[in-house]
Write a protein that holds these residues in place. Structure first.
Motif, PDB file in Angstrom:
ATOM      1  N   THR A 184       0.851  -1.189   0.000  1.00 15.45           N
ATOM      2  CA  THR A 184       0.000   0.000   0.000  1.00 15.45           C
ATOM      3  C   THR A 184       0.886   1.237   0.000  1.00 15.45           C
ATOM      4  O   THR A 184       1.911   1.285   0.680  1.00 15.45           O
ATOM      5  CB  THR A 184      -0.956   0.025   1.209  1.00 15.45           C
ATOM      6  N   MET A 185       0.461   2.232  -0.776  1.00 17.00           N
ATOM      7  CA  MET A 185       1.233   3.461  -0.940  1.00 17.00           C
ATOM      8  C   MET A 185       0.360   4.664  -0.585  1.00 17.00           C
ATOM      9  O   MET A 185      -0.696   4.871  -1.174  1.00 17.00           O
ATOM     10  CB  MET A 185       1.719   3.591  -2.381  1.00 17.00           C
ATOM     11  N   HIS A 186       0.827   5.440   0.401  1.00  8.02           N
ATOM     12  CA  HIS A 186       0.158   6.693   0.746  1.00  8.02           C
ATOM     13  C   HIS A 186       0.872   7.771  -0.058  1.00  8.02           C
ATOM     14  O   HIS A 186       1.953   8.223   0.303  1.00  8.02           O
ATOM     15  CB  HIS A 186       0.257   6.935   2.251  1.00  8.02           C
ATOM     16  N   TRP A 187       0.247   8.222  -1.146  1.00 10.21           N
ATOM     17  CA  TRP A 187       0.939   9.033  -2.147  1.00 10.21           C
ATOM     18  C   TRP A 187      -0.048   9.933  -2.875  1.00 10.21           C
ATOM     19  O   TRP A 187      -1.237   9.924  -2.595  1.00 10.21           O
ATOM     20  CB  TRP A 187       1.677   8.128  -3.139  1.00 10.21           C
ATOM     21  N   GLY A 188       0.463  10.701  -3.828  1.00 11.45           N
ATOM     22  CA  GLY A 188      -0.391  11.510  -4.691  1.00 11.45           C
ATOM     23  C   GLY A 188      -0.729  12.872  -4.117  1.00 11.45           C
ATOM     24  O   GLY A 188      -0.303  13.242  -3.021  1.00 11.45           O
ATOM     25  N   GLU A 189      -1.507  13.624  -4.894  1.00 16.54           N
ATOM     26  CA  GLU A 189      -1.902  14.976  -4.511  1.00 16.54           C
ATOM     27  C   GLU A 189      -3.357  14.981  -4.052  1.00 16.54           C
ATOM     28  O   GLU A 189      -4.222  14.388  -4.681  1.00 16.54           O
ATOM     29  CB  GLU A 189      -1.715  15.929  -5.691  1.00 16.54           C
ATOM     30  N   GLU A 190      -3.598  15.674  -2.972  1.00 19.41           N
ATOM     31  CA  GLU A 190      -4.954  15.725  -2.425  1.00 19.41           C
ATOM     32  C   GLU A 190      -5.936  16.315  -3.440  1.00 19.41           C
ATOM     33  O   GLU A 190      -5.636  17.295  -4.122  1.00 19.41           O
ATOM     34  CB  GLU A 190      -4.977  16.561  -1.145  1.00 19.41           C
ATOM     35  N   GLU A 244       2.758  -7.800  -6.774  1.00 19.26           N
ATOM     36  CA  GLU A 244       1.553  -8.201  -7.504  1.00 19.26           C
ATOM     37  C   GLU A 244       0.417  -7.179  -7.428  1.00 19.26           C
ATOM     38  O   GLU A 244      -0.356  -7.033  -8.374  1.00 19.26           O
ATOM     39  CB  GLU A 244       1.038  -9.555  -6.986  1.00 19.26           C
ATOM     40  N   VAL A 245       0.277  -6.500  -6.283  1.00 22.93           N
ATOM     41  CA  VAL A 245      -0.841  -5.565  -6.092  1.00 22.93           C
ATOM     42  C   VAL A 245      -0.346  -4.311  -5.381  1.00 22.93           C
ATOM     43  O   VAL A 245       0.448  -4.391  -4.439  1.00 22.93           O
ATOM     44  CB  VAL A 245      -1.979  -6.202  -5.255  1.00 22.93           C
ATOM     45  N   ILE A 246      -0.838  -3.152  -5.848  1.00 22.39           N
ATOM     46  CA  ILE A 246      -0.568  -1.866  -5.191  1.00 22.39           C
ATOM     47  C   ILE A 246      -1.909  -1.220  -4.865  1.00 22.39           C
ATOM     48  O   ILE A 246      -2.766  -1.067  -5.744  1.00 22.39           O
ATOM     49  CB  ILE A 246       0.238  -0.917  -6.098  1.00 22.39           C
ATOM     50  N   ILE A 247      -2.081  -0.828  -3.607  1.00 25.27           N
ATOM     51  CA  ILE A 247      -3.289  -0.130  -3.173  1.00 25.27           C
ATOM     52  C   ILE A 247      -2.890   1.283  -2.757  1.00 25.27           C
ATOM     53  O   ILE A 247      -2.089   1.463  -1.838  1.00 25.27           O
ATOM     54  CB  ILE A 247      -3.978  -0.836  -1.989  1.00 25.27           C
ATOM     55  N   GLY A 248      -3.454   2.293  -3.427  1.00 18.29           N
ATOM     56  CA  GLY A 248      -3.096   3.672  -3.153  1.00 18.29           C
ATOM     57  C   GLY A 248      -4.139   4.408  -2.334  1.00 18.29           C
ATOM     58  O   GLY A 248      -5.341   4.165  -2.464  1.00 18.29           O
TER      59      GLY A 248
END
Length: 423
Positions: A264-270, A292-296
């Motif tokens: 899991t990735m806590h990322w990106g722009e609000e 195998e899997v990424i959850i953002g």
């Protein structure tokens, strides 16, 4: 004369009898010998043929491919559990309880029936001793963790930009509570010690060893104490780049002891519905590393999903699942997503495939007096809910099911091999 002739005949008959007896004896011996030799030869032939047949069977078994051994599990994951204080303060006042399960009642059939059920702890739950509060420095009651466990979630990501809102002590209090009271719940992204940080988190799901890990881009300006950088997995560098060394170190250890890896990735722009360059770059790198899997999470709004093809395998990426629960008063922030799929693992080829891959929209309902909150999926949501929604009553925002469907369709488009659910 007659007497003499009689004696000769008797002797002649005796001689013939003896000869016949000898002949019969010889024939009997010869017959027995022939029978013995023939039987012995047949037995040897039978044994030889049997041995040859067994050898043939063994050879065929060696050359014939073994039957494939596979196992599967069902995954469900949701976005940010964003605990603004009206959610838990009003609930306790109105119900005289800190059992928050009724908030999640409509989504329980999904989260309680999955083999692996994930939720993002957007905000800290360190409990009363650290002072309960909402925005901008969050801290919720520990009882919320009990509720989420009872809702079926068995994987918590406790790695976000709000993880340090009560410092190292608050984060450790949250981890200790999970560890002491919820042995069947895995938590990732934050660590109680250097040893814990170095120990890969692996869970057995239907015989598949699933490696779990979480990362966050930052901590809202808080800095990890010197010598305790292991407290939180922060994947960005001081200049805003990607800390590839940290990610690779974590994943190498994880891959050594697991069959598949979900990160899991806590990322990106609000509040942005499109993944930025850093998200895309990090996703490609995780694919190259065999994830195998990424959850953002983190943008508080939904972003598209896709499969990334790479040298190791395909990686299923949900760039952002948005908010699962919040008190944010904007239409797009009421709409989240549920990642839902079956993961199939072949133990012989060590390859993963996916089936029934879905993006299921979720909606947060807020009562007109902002004292009651509920989560639902697009299945349960209807225009009766919409007509009574705080955003529609107070601000005239269109919360109809059709409006939700149109918004999701615009953002998600038509991803290949991923079903976006609209009913």
């Amino acid at each position: 004369m007659k007497k003499v002739k009689h004696k000769r005949k008797s002797r002649k008959g005796l001689l013939i009898g003896i000869l016949c007896l000898l002949l019969a004896t010889v024939c009997g011996i010869a017959g027995c010998l022939y029978w013995y030799l023939s039987q012995n030869g047949m037995m040897k032939t039978a044994k030889t043929e049997k041995a040859a047949e067994e050898k043939k069977t063994e050879t065929e078994a060696e050359t014939k491919p073994s039957e494939s051994k596979t196992a599967s599990f069902h995954f469900t994951g949701v976005g940010d559990n964003l605990l603004h204080d009206p959610i838990f303060v009003y609930y306790e006042e109105d119900n005289q309880s800190r059992d928050y399960l009724p908030i999640y009642e409509a989504t329980l059939p999904y989260t309680q029936n999955a083999d692996l059920s994930y939720i993002n702890f957007e905000t800290l739950c360190a409990g009363d001793e650290f002072g309960l509060s909402g925005y901008p420095n969050f801290n919720g009651p520990k009882e919320m963790m009990d509720t989420l466990k009872n809702a079926g979630f068995n994987w918590f990501s406790i790695c976000s930009n709000h993880s340090f809102d009560r410092g190292a002590d608050g984060l450790m209090a949250e981890m200790n509570y999970i560890q002491d009271n919820m042995p069947d719940v895995a938590y990732t992204g934050s660590n109680l010690s250097q040893e814990a940080s170095s120990t890969p988190k692996v869970v057995d799901v239907n015989g598949v060893k699933v490696g779990l890990e979480s990362f966050t881009y930052g901590l809202n300006g808080y800095v990890l104490p010197e010598g305790q950088e292991w407290l939180v997995n922060q994947f960005t560098t001081a200049d805003g780049g990607i800390n590839y060394d940290l990610i690779k170190q974590k994943l190498d250890a994880l891959k050594a002891v697991s069959d598949v890896q979900i990160v899991t990735m806590h990322w990106g722009e609000e509040y942005q519905n499109t993944p930025n360059e850093l998200q895309q770059e990090a996703a490609r790198y995780l694919n190259e590393q065999g994830v195998e899997v990424i959850i953002g999470t983190h943008p508080h709004v939904i972003q598209p999903a896709e499969f990334i093809s790479g040298p190791e395998q395909e990686t299923l990426v949900y760039y952002s699942l948005g908010n699962f629960l919040s008190s944010q008063d904007e239409f797009a922030r009421m709409i989240g997503g549920m990642a839902d799929f079956d993961l199939n693992y072949d133990f012989n080829t060590k390859k993963t495939t996916f089936s029934n891959v879905k993006f299921i929209p979720t909606i947060t309902y807020i009562s007109p007096d902002i004292r009651r909150y509920k989560t639902s999926t697009i299945h349960e949501y209807n225009n009766d809910w919409a007509a009574d929604h705080y955003l529609q009553v107070a601000y005239g925002q269109d919360m109809s099911k059709e409006a939700v469907q149109n918004y999701v369709r615009e953002v998600m488009q038509d991803p290949v091999n991923i079903e976006v659910v609209y009913e």
